[in-house]
Write a protein that holds these residues in place. Structure first.
Motif, short mmCIF file in Angstrom:
data_model
loop_
_atom_site.label_atom_id
_atom_site.label_comp_id
_atom_site.label_asym_id
_atom_site.label_seq_id
_atom_site.Cartn_x
_atom_site.Cartn_y
_atom_site.Cartn_z
N VAL A 36 0.81 -1.21 0.00
CA VAL A 36 0.00 0.00 0.00
C VAL A 36 0.85 1.27 0.00
O VAL A 36 0.36 2.37 -0.25
N LEU A 38 3.60 1.49 -2.01
CA LEU A 38 4.43 1.48 -3.23
C LEU A 38 4.23 2.73 -4.09
O LEU A 38 3.13 3.26 -4.17
N TYR A 45 3.74 -2.33 -8.40
CA TYR A 45 2.51 -1.62 -8.06
C TYR A 45 1.26 -2.43 -8.39
O TYR A 45 0.27 -2.40 -7.66
N LYS A 53 -3.85 -10.87 -3.17
CA LYS A 53 -5.22 -11.37 -3.29
C LYS A 53 -5.24 -12.86 -3.60
O LYS A 53 -6.01 -13.62 -3.02
N ILE A 111 -13.36 -6.07 -0.32
CA ILE A 111 -12.81 -4.82 -0.86
C ILE A 111 -12.76 -4.93 -2.39
O ILE A 111 -13.30 -4.10 -3.11
N SER A 112 -12.09 -5.99 -2.83
CA SER A 112 -11.80 -6.12 -4.26
C SER A 112 -13.04 -6.40 -5.09
O SER A 112 -13.07 -6.10 -6.28
N ALA A 114 -16.08 -5.22 -4.41
CA ALA A 114 -17.14 -4.26 -4.06
C ALA A 114 -17.90 -3.75 -5.28
O ALA A 114 -19.06 -3.37 -5.18
N ASP A 115 -17.25 -3.69 -6.44
CA ASP A 115 -17.96 -3.20 -7.62
C ASP A 115 -18.30 -4.33 -8.59
O ASP A 115 -18.56 -4.10 -9.76
N ARG A 117 -16.39 -6.83 -9.58
CA ARG A 117 -15.24 -7.44 -10.22
C ARG A 117 -14.87 -8.73 -9.50
O ARG A 117 -14.95 -8.79 -8.27
N GLU A 138 -16.29 -0.91 -0.14
CA GLU A 138 -14.84 -1.01 -0.19
C GLU A 138 -14.17 -0.29 0.97
O GLU A 138 -13.12 -0.72 1.46
N GLY A 142 -12.37 -2.28 3.90
CA GLY A 142 -10.96 -1.92 3.99
C GLY A 142 -10.53 -1.66 5.42
O GLY A 142 -9.47 -2.13 5.86
#
Lengths: 183, 192
Positions: A36, A38, A45, A53, A111-112, A114-115, A117, A138, A142
């Motif tokens: 986080v 980077l 990155y 993940k 988190i990942s 949340a939309d 994906r 998210e 988080g």
């Protein structure tokens, strides 16, 4: 060494799962803290979060396996030498470690996804989003992920200190049992 | 004869009106959401990334005859930032960018409006973003005004301004091509 657990000792499956999960938890914690911060132009990155993940989801699978194995091949009982407080502490501590692990993994997943994906696992397959679009998902996930991860790692350190206390102060076989020795 | 009198009256009325112009007050149409605050920033110099703030409110006063007396005020809920990617939005809300925990609102309040041509103006005002207040100039364009089909009266504008991220204490460095973000406001107001 035997695969399964017996009343006298831990088997290979439980031992490997225990140390594998321990190593992964600390590895993911360090990776998470590092990634986080980077720089946007760092070559890590994009890959570091992807790795975090994917490994996290593998850890989830390992934890499910651990639960199933616990049911199929119950671990040896607590040592007779433990007092009532030690028994209570051990049960509570282990319960919280299991709970904490699942909570950290699930909050990270939320988190990942949340939309809507999914999460790519080493480019091999994708774990789809099951829950998405909760209010501020998210952000809430988080915060939960971050605080629980600190809690889990702190609890793990306490767990390790307790094992060392059993080994060096109580001089019992608690720690050696998790290295494959019998009582 | 009567027609002529009426025309004279109307002319007198409009002249009088022009003399003492009462700029009408408008409220940004939040209810119907005919208003957008978008932003645009370069990604590596290779493409444009667009995002929007979903929650904001504001008002303006405007008279086409006296544009220089116009005023505008907008308040934005910074946590409502949306760039169509949850992980990125979470990052945008963090201390690396908008720091929404500490600075939940951004505001713009005009201090001067200068007409620059037919239907265009420079709106100078103070923008508070990420806790930093700085004067900015919005290049604005009058789009249109008139009766709406539902008994109201509306006027709309579009304006844009460029901000240097560093000027507003936004810490994350996105590279040499991404030092500036363009804010694009497209608003329709309903006359009160």
């Amino acid at each position: 060494m035997q695969w399964h657990n017996s009343p006298a000792r831990y088997g290979l499956v439980s031992i490997l799962l225990h140390w594998g999960v321990a190593l992964t938890v600390f590895g993911l914690f360090g990776l998470g803290l590092w990634m986080v911060g980077l720089d946007y132009y760092s070559s890590w990155y994009r890959s570091a979060p992807a790795l975090h993940k994917a490994i996290g989801l593998c850890l989830f699978a390992a934890m499910l396996l651990r639960l199933v194995w616990r049911f199929l091949s119950p671990p040896p009982p607590l040592l007779d030498s433990y007092g009532p407080l030690t028994r209570l502490g051990a049960r509570l501590g282990h319960g919280l470690l299991y709970l904490g692990l699942f909570a950290v993994i699930i909050s990270g997943y939320l988190i990942s996804t949340a939309d809507g994906r999914g999460i790519e696992v080493f480019g091999l397959f994708e774990v789809p989003a099951l829950v998405s679009g909760l209010p501020n998902q998210e952000d809430v996930a988080g915060l939960v992920h971050e605080y629980l991860a600190w809690g889990l790692v702190s609890l793990s350190v306490l767990h390790a200190l307790a094992a060392l206390k059993h080994h060096f102060i109580d001089r019992d076989v608690t720690l050696k049992r998790m290295l494959g020795c019998s009582r | 004869m009567l027609k002529k009198t009426l025309a004279t009256l109307a002319l007198a009325g409009s002249l009088l009106g022009a003399g003492q112009t009462l700029a009408a007050d408008y409220v940004i149409d939040k209810e119907g959401q005919h208003a957008f605050i978008n932003f645009k920033i370069s990604h590596l110099g290779y493409s444009w990334l667009y995002g929007t703030f979903k929650d904001f409110d504001g008002s303006f006063s405007f008279d086409a005859a006296k544009p220089e007396e116009s005023k505008v005020k907008v308040t934005v809920n910074t946590a409502s930032v949306d760039s169509n990617h949850a992980e990125r939005d979470k990052h945008l809300r963090s201390a690396d960018f908008l720091n929404v925990g500490k600075h939940p609102t951004a505001t713009f309040e005009s201090t001067a409006v200068k007409s620059t041509g037919e239907g265009t103006a420079e709106i100078t005002g103070n923008l508070t973003l990420n806790g930093v207040t700085k004067p900015v100039v919005i290049a604005a364009k009058f789009i249109g005004e008139g009766q709406d089909p539902w008994g109201g009266y509306r006027a709309g504008f579009e304006g844009s301004t460029k901000l240097r991220l560093k000027d507003f204490d936004i810490q994350k460095d996105l590279g040499p091509a991404s030092q500036e973000v363009e804010l694009i406001l497209s608003v329709e107001g309903v006359r009160q």
